[in-house]
Design an enzyme around this catalytic site. Structure first.
Site, PDB file in Angstrom:
ATOM      1  N   TRP A  43     -52.584 -12.854  24.839  1.00 18.03           N
ATOM      2  CA  TRP A  43     -52.257 -12.024  26.011  1.00 18.03           C
ATOM      3  C   TRP A  43     -52.762 -10.593  25.833  1.00 18.03           C
ATOM      4  O   TRP A  43     -52.494  -9.749  26.672  1.00 18.03           O
ATOM      5  CB  TRP A  43     -50.738 -12.018  26.198  1.00 18.03           C
ATOM      6  CG  TRP A  43     -50.222 -11.815  27.588  1.00 18.03           C
ATOM      7  CD1 TRP A  43     -50.796 -12.187  28.767  1.00 18.03           C
ATOM      8  CD2 TRP A  43     -48.959 -11.216  27.952  1.00 18.03           C
ATOM      9  NE1 TRP A  43     -49.978 -11.869  29.835  1.00 18.03           N
ATOM     10  CE2 TRP A  43     -48.846 -11.267  29.355  1.00 18.03           C
ATOM     11  CE3 TRP A  43     -47.910 -10.639  27.223  1.00 18.03           C
ATOM     12  CZ2 TRP A  43     -47.731 -10.768  30.048  1.00 18.03           C
ATOM     13  CZ3 TRP A  43     -46.807 -10.158  27.907  1.00 18.03           C
ATOM     14  CH2 TRP A  43     -46.723 -10.226  29.315  1.00 18.03           C
TER      15      TRP A  43
HETATM   16  C1  LIG Z   1     -46.613  -7.849  33.098  1.00 14.09           C
HETATM   17  C2  LIG Z   1     -45.175  -7.818  33.517  1.00 14.09           C
HETATM   18  C3  LIG Z   1     -44.652  -6.675  34.060  1.00 14.09           C
HETATM   19  C4  LIG Z   1     -43.314  -6.608  34.423  1.00 14.09           C
HETATM   20  N1  LIG Z   1     -42.861  -5.421  34.877  1.00 14.09           N
HETATM   21  C5  LIG Z   1     -41.534  -5.233  35.000  1.00 14.09           C
HETATM   22  C6  LIG Z   1     -41.038  -3.920  35.212  1.00 14.09           C
HETATM   23  O1  LIG Z   1     -41.796  -2.947  35.315  1.00 14.09           O
HETATM   24  N2  LIG Z   1     -39.692  -3.752  35.294  1.00 14.09           N
HETATM   25  C7  LIG Z   1     -38.821  -4.798  35.171  1.00 14.09           C
HETATM   26  O2  LIG Z   1     -37.607  -4.559  35.224  1.00 14.09           O
HETATM   27  N3  LIG Z   1     -39.276  -6.063  34.998  1.00 14.09           N
HETATM   28  C8  LIG Z   1     -40.613  -6.315  34.881  1.00 14.09           C
HETATM   29  N4  LIG Z   1     -41.097  -7.584  34.617  1.00 14.09           N
HETATM   30  C9  LIG Z   1     -40.175  -8.743  34.721  1.00 14.09           C
HETATM   31  C10 LIG Z   1     -39.313  -9.016  33.487  1.00 14.09           C
HETATM   32  O3  LIG Z   1     -40.104  -8.963  32.364  1.00 14.09           O
HETATM   33  C11 LIG Z   1     -38.645 -10.385  33.618  1.00 14.09           C
HETATM   34  O4  LIG Z   1     -37.931 -10.395  34.821  1.00 14.09           O
HETATM   35  C12 LIG Z   1     -37.682 -10.724  32.488  1.00 14.09           C
HETATM   36  O5  LIG Z   1     -38.274 -10.508  31.245  1.00 14.09           O
HETATM   37  C13 LIG Z   1     -37.186 -12.161  32.576  1.00 14.09           C
HETATM   38  O6  LIG Z   1     -36.278 -12.416  31.522  1.00 14.09           O
HETATM   39  P1  LIG Z   1     -35.990 -13.871  30.936  1.00 14.09           P
HETATM   40  O7  LIG Z   1     -34.997 -13.711  29.844  1.00 14.09           O
HETATM   41  O8  LIG Z   1     -35.660 -14.799  32.024  1.00 14.09           O
HETATM   42  O9  LIG Z   1     -37.384 -14.381  30.333  1.00 14.09           O
HETATM   43  P2  LIG Z   1     -38.171 -13.857  29.049  1.00 14.09           P
HETATM   44  O10 LIG Z   1     -37.890 -12.433  28.796  1.00 14.09           O
HETATM   45  O11 LIG Z   1     -39.578 -14.263  29.228  1.00 14.09           O
HETATM   46  O12 LIG Z   1     -37.542 -14.674  27.837  1.00 14.09           O
HETATM   47  C14 LIG Z   1     -37.747 -16.037  27.598  1.00 14.09           C
HETATM   48  C15 LIG Z   1     -37.546 -16.291  26.113  1.00 14.09           C
HETATM   49  O13 LIG Z   1     -37.426 -17.687  25.843  1.00 14.09           O
HETATM   50  C16 LIG Z   1     -38.204 -18.031  24.724  1.00 14.09           C
HETATM   51  N5  LIG Z   1     -38.538 -19.453  24.850  1.00 14.09           N
HETATM   52  C17 LIG Z   1     -39.371 -20.006  25.757  1.00 14.09           C
HETATM   53  N6  LIG Z   1     -39.402 -21.339  25.599  1.00 14.09           N
HETATM   54  C18 LIG Z   1     -38.575 -21.639  24.581  1.00 14.09           C
HETATM   55  C19 LIG Z   1     -38.207 -22.851  23.936  1.00 14.09           C
HETATM   56  N7  LIG Z   1     -38.682 -24.023  24.326  1.00 14.09           N
HETATM   57  N8  LIG Z   1     -37.337 -22.788  22.898  1.00 14.09           N
HETATM   58  C20 LIG Z   1     -36.840 -21.598  22.496  1.00 14.09           C
HETATM   59  N9  LIG Z   1     -37.162 -20.425  23.067  1.00 14.09           N
HETATM   60  C21 LIG Z   1     -38.020 -20.447  24.097  1.00 14.09           C
HETATM   61  C22 LIG Z   1     -39.384 -17.097  24.799  1.00 14.09           C
HETATM   62  O14 LIG Z   1     -40.037 -16.982  23.568  1.00 14.09           O
HETATM   63  C23 LIG Z   1     -38.713 -15.810  25.264  1.00 14.09           C
HETATM   64  O15 LIG Z   1     -38.223 -15.071  24.199  1.00 14.09           O
HETATM   65  C24 LIG Z   1     -42.457  -7.727  34.268  1.00 14.09           C
HETATM   66  C25 LIG Z   1     -42.987  -8.904  33.738  1.00 14.09           C
HETATM   67  C26 LIG Z   1     -44.331  -8.961  33.360  1.00 14.09           C
HETATM   68  C27 LIG Z   1     -44.867 -10.220  32.766  1.00 14.09           C
HETATM   69  S1  SF4 Z   2     -49.573 -10.792  19.038  1.00 12.61           S
HETATM   70 FE1  SF4 Z   2     -51.757 -10.426  18.879  1.00 12.61          FE
HETATM   71  S2  SF4 Z   2     -52.703 -12.466  18.786  1.00 12.61           S
HETATM   72 FE2  SF4 Z   2     -50.615 -12.711  19.516  1.00 12.61          FE
HETATM   73  S3  SF4 Z   2     -50.845 -12.738  21.744  1.00 12.61           S
HETATM   74 FE3  SF4 Z   2     -50.356 -10.639  21.140  1.00 12.61          FE
HETATM   75  S4  SF4 Z   2     -52.344  -9.639  20.893  1.00 12.61           S
HETATM   76 FE4  SF4 Z   2     -52.719 -11.858  20.928  1.00 12.61          FE
END
Ligand SMILES: Cc1cc2nc3c(=O)[nH]c(=O)nc-3n(C[C@H](O)[C@H](O)[C@H](O)COP(=O)(O)OP(=O)(O)OC[C@H]3O[C@@H](n4cnc5c(N)ncnc54)[C@H](O)[C@@H]3O)c2cc1C
Ligand code: SF4
Ligand code: SF4
Lengths: 160, 622
Positions: A43
């Site tokens: 990423w």
């Molecule tokens: C580029 C980008 C910009 C954003 N900008 C903003 C912003 O400016 N402000 C804001 O408030 N929000 C923003 N967001 C949104 C925010 O990041 C999400 O709404 C939030 O992180 C969702 O939380 P979550 O816990 O549901 O998922 P996540 O934070 O994605 O957590 C999921 C977790 O589950 C784990 N996991 C997945 N599959 C498995 C498995 N099979 N077994 C065990 N663990 C697993 C992953 O490793 C991860 O740690 C942005 C998102 C992105 C991608």
């Molecule tokens: S930790 Fe490094 S190798 Fe892994 S997704 Fe991020 S930039 Fe890519």
């Protein structure tokens, strides 16, 4: 690539392997140094770049749309609470240094241990409040928002 | 396979996936369950996992009730309008009334939040967004979770939930494998809070080859939250409500701060404003309630995100692309220029890399925008996820079965992307939802609801065999061929992912078909997905890393099928700009002002679909 590792800098310590959220930084069995095993699942999040103690990891933009010759380097310092970036354009016209804070307090010290907090009362348990509420929501001593407290009525079944 | 079995028994609260939702859950669980056993199982390393791994430059959900800025009901109205009427208002109100306390907590822990020097309140990017220096957002909340949990298991890919063998439809823990050692992990737990995140890479990305990892939502968001819950027979809602984002081209750098704070704007190839041109016709399609082209200047109602996409997509299709973001004016101010760059460095470094590589200096050149491939998630401007109970003081009977954020499987809770009908929660709201789920989970245990759970050895052994099957399959068939990756007996996870993306893209309204589908296409897509399910039994993994990819693929596949079923069921175009049903182009409030709910039978794989009432508990403008 998008991340790659400079042969002369890496000592195989594995910090990058430990941190990569995509599980793609691995140690090569022959050279005993790290490399990106699956560039198309990278990423460019820079987590590994920030974690490497020897600045051995760099990023080369995705081959399907980024030409060669640029550079984005980073140094993150948890002790000082800052992150420093240096961005160089490929045509040499722009060379930027940017600095930002990452924390305002000594790392982690101000996060309380909830096991030691005063146990919630039965009243708290029966209420809608979470830890440290309503203090954390409002400055005044008002309670949590409910529809009623906000002068609203429950409108179940209303379609518009 | 001779992998060790590691059992963690007597867990009270198991947090699966510790992103923003999971960390919030682990943190808060300790307060309500000071003597309880709290365990985290996370696929990566919680210090940098999930969607916030790179950090964030804004917290997108903050009311500011403390500063007299907004009340929860304002947020409900906003999110409802943005989602064209379709939200779970009880859950939204509940999240909104607690979210500020999460943010104030973050600041106390050391998160640098920018302040407005005039008002003393937080510096706003927009009505709901505040600006932060959030590069270390994730390590910070991870620190809090680590302080609360009894143990954190990093690098455990959770593949299945364990079910109670003594009572149907009750959860009993989870199983998975360690991505480093290969060990089989069994977590026996009274409750499970799933925070395993939404799904990227279900639809074909615009980037190809090496760049395929450059998607807006992280490539490791494998839809596991949905996969795990669907597999366990939990009801899902709004899975048709996938999101398409307008972002900077190729790098997918976010545009929020650009639009809201830097006051940049968009124009077509001729330098013209184009959006408003598409709105009169669109307003015929969606109705005045959602897009009032005449009254907009008076009502100041924000235009729903999907409708703005609609204008973008149509302008490009009319041959007037590229769409540019006009940065040249704002970037003349050195302070704003710096903010523009910091915005990427704090959350999408790839965009800065791209501009440096292509010599795009936004001070002298307006960069291009694009619309992304669709993503399936429940916390951004979209509301896919599990059908969950609301809080007792807000929810109508259809939305309430006792424990806040509990799914229709007993003892199984959700947070963040996992919960359906709660868009616009974002990072802070996801963390808050985790806290709410944790309090409810503790109460569920204290009420004695988890008594008598039994997990048979048979279930544990069966899952173990299932998990390692892709590696067995590889071993058996690998030597039938000389070398390479082409084998008549198996496909590898990458080949499977390519197939999934191609069929989702072509039959379920991805980018290459301009987000268009219809009943016939969806039926073909479903048939192909069913056949793919058979092939997934034959997916082969060369090593543990590929085994991780194999299970991510299986979770993505389950998520995709659910998206396809929901898209087929809702016979209207509710969200033009996210996707279109070519055979039902109009928004149809008469028949479809409802939430869609599905259940996949865990035994047969059959889907049942139903409509659930969409209650508006907050009035229009009181
Ligand atoms: C580029 C980008 C910009 C954003 N900008 C903003 C912003 O400016 N402000 C804001 O408030 N929000 C923003 N967001 C949104 C925010 O990041 C999400 O709404 C939030 O992180 C969702 O939380 P979550 O816990 O549901 O998922 P996540 O934070 O994605 O957590 C999921 C977790 O589950 C784990 N996991 C997945 N599959 C498995 C498995 N099979 N077994 C065990 N663990 C697993 C992953 O490793 C991860 O740690 C942005 C998102 C992105 C991608
Ligand atoms: S930790 Fe490094 S190798 Fe892994 S997704 Fe991020 S930039 Fe890519
Ligand atoms: S962190 Fe740096 S030095 Fe350590 S293995 Fe990775 S690249 Fe090599």
């Amino acid at each position: 690539m998008p991340t790659f590792v400079y042969m002369t800098r890496c000592d195989g310590c594995g910090h990058c392997v430990d941190i990569c959220p995509s599980d793609i930084m691995h140690i090569d069995k022959v050279t005993r140094r790290a490399y990106n095993i699956e560039p198309n699942m990278c990423w460019e999040c820079f987590s590994c770049v920030k974690a490497c103690p020897h600045h051995a990891i760099d990023v080369r933009g995705y081959a399907d749309f980024a030409p060669l010759g640029h550079s984005v380097r980073v140094h993150r310092d948890e002790e000082k609470g800052v992150i420093a970036w240096r961005i160089k354009f490929r045509n040499g016209e722009k060379d930027m240094d940017l600095l930002a804070p990452i924390t305002t307090k000594p790392w982690g010290k101000h996060i309380p241990q909830l096991r030691d907090a005063a146990a919630p009362s039965q009243e708290m348990r029966n209420s809608q409040l979470l830890f440290n509420e309503p203090k954390y929501i409002r400055l005044d001593e008002g309670g949590l928002h409910t529809l009623e407290s906000n002068g609203l009525k429950f409108k179940a079944g209303v379609y518009y | 396979m001779a992998y060790k079995t590691v059992v963690e028994d007597n867990i009270d609260v198991l947090v699966v996936g510790a992103g923003l939702g999971g960390t919030g859950a682990a943190w808060e669980a300790r307060y309500w369950g000071q003597d309880k056993k709290i365990i985290i199982a996370e696929k990566a390393n919680i210090d940098r996992s999930g969607a916030v791994a790179q950090g964030l430059y804004a917290i997108n959900c903050y009311m500011g009730t403390r500063f007299g800025e907004n009340n929860p009901e304002d947020h409900v109205r906003y999110a409802r309008m943005d989602l064209m009427g379709m939200v779970r208002e009880d859950l939204l109100f509940d999240m909104a009334r607690h979210v500020d306390s999460a943010v104030h907590q973050f600041e106390e822990w050391g998160m640098p939040i920018m302040r407005n020097p005039k008002t003393g309140s937080y510096l706003r990017e927009g009505r709901w967004q505040i600006m932060i220096h959030g590069e270390s957002y994730k390590p910070l909340v991870a620190e809090a979770a680590k302080k609360s949990a009894d143990k954190v298991y990093n690098r455990i890919c959770v593949t299945h939930l364990l079910m109670d063998d003594s009572k149907a439809n009750r959860v009993a823990g989870a199983v998975g494998f360690n991505v480093r050692t290969g060990d089989y992990h069994v977590f026996k737990s009274k409750t499970v809070i799933v925070g395993a995140g939404g799904a990227s890479n279900i639809f074909k990305p615009r980037s190809v080859g090496e760049g395929a990892g450059r998607v807006w939502y992280a490539p490791w968001s494998s839809g596991s939250a949905y996969g795990l819950m669907i597999q366990a027979g939990a009801k899902m809602t709004q899975m048709e409500n996938r999101i398409v984002l307008a972002r900077f081209k190729d790098g997918y750098g976010p545009v929020g701060a650009y639009f809201l704070h830097l006051k940049t704007y968009t124009q077509n190839c001729n330098g013209e404003e184009y959006e408003s041109k598409w709105f009169p016709a669109l307003s015929e399609m969606v109705g005045k309630a959602y897009l009032d082209t005449e009254g907009q200047h008076l009502s100041h109602k924000p235009i729903p995100t999907c409708l703005r996409n609609h204008a973008f997509i149509n302008e490009v299709n009319a041959g007037r692309g590229p769409i540019h973001m006009v940065t040249m004016e704002a970037f003349q101010d050195p302070h704003l220029e710096e903010i523009g760059w910091h915005n990427f460095l704090g959350m999408t470094v790839g965009q800065a890399v791209l501009w440096a590589a292509t010599d795009v200096n936004p001070k002298f050149e307006n960069p291009e925008l694009t619309t992304s491939e669709p993503y399936v998630m429940g916390s951004h401007a979209t509301g896919c996820g599990a059908w969950c109970s609301g809080p007792e003081d807000l929810s109508p009977p259809e939305y309430y079965w006792g424990y806040n954020r509990m799914t229709t499987v007993e003892g199984l809770f959700g947070a963040g992307d996992a919960v359906g009908g709660t868009p616009h929660a974002f990072s802070s709201g996801s963390f808050t939802e985790g806290r709410l789920a944790a309090k409810a989970a503790c109460k569920y245990i204290d009420d004695g609801k988890a008594a008598g759970i039994r997990v048979s050895d048979e279930q544990i052994a069966r899952r173990k065999q299932e998990i390692y099957k892709p590696m067995e399959h590889y071993k058996v068939y690998r030597n039938e061929i000389t070398a390479g990756s082409v084998n008549p007996n198996y496909i590898n996870p990458r080949q499977g992912l390519d197939r999934l993306q191609k069929l989702m893209d072509e039959y379920c309204a991805g980018v290459t078909v301009s987000y268009m589908t219809n009943e016939k296409l969806l039926h073909i897509g479903l048939k192909k997905l069913k056949i793919m399910e058979e092939d997934l039994e034959k997916v082969a993994a060369e090593d543990i890393h590929e085994l991780l990819r194999a299970w991510e693929l299986k979770h993505r596949h389950l998520t995709s099928e659910s998206v396809m079923q929901h898209t087929l069921f809702r016979k209207e175009t509710r969200w033009p700009g996210y996707y279109y049903r070519g055979d039902a182009m109009k928004l149809d409030d008469e028949n479809w002002h409802v939430l869609t709910v599905s259940r996949r039978d865990p035994q047969t794989g059959e889907y049942t679909m139903e409509k659930a009432p969409c209650y508006h508990i907050v009035g229009k403008d009181d």
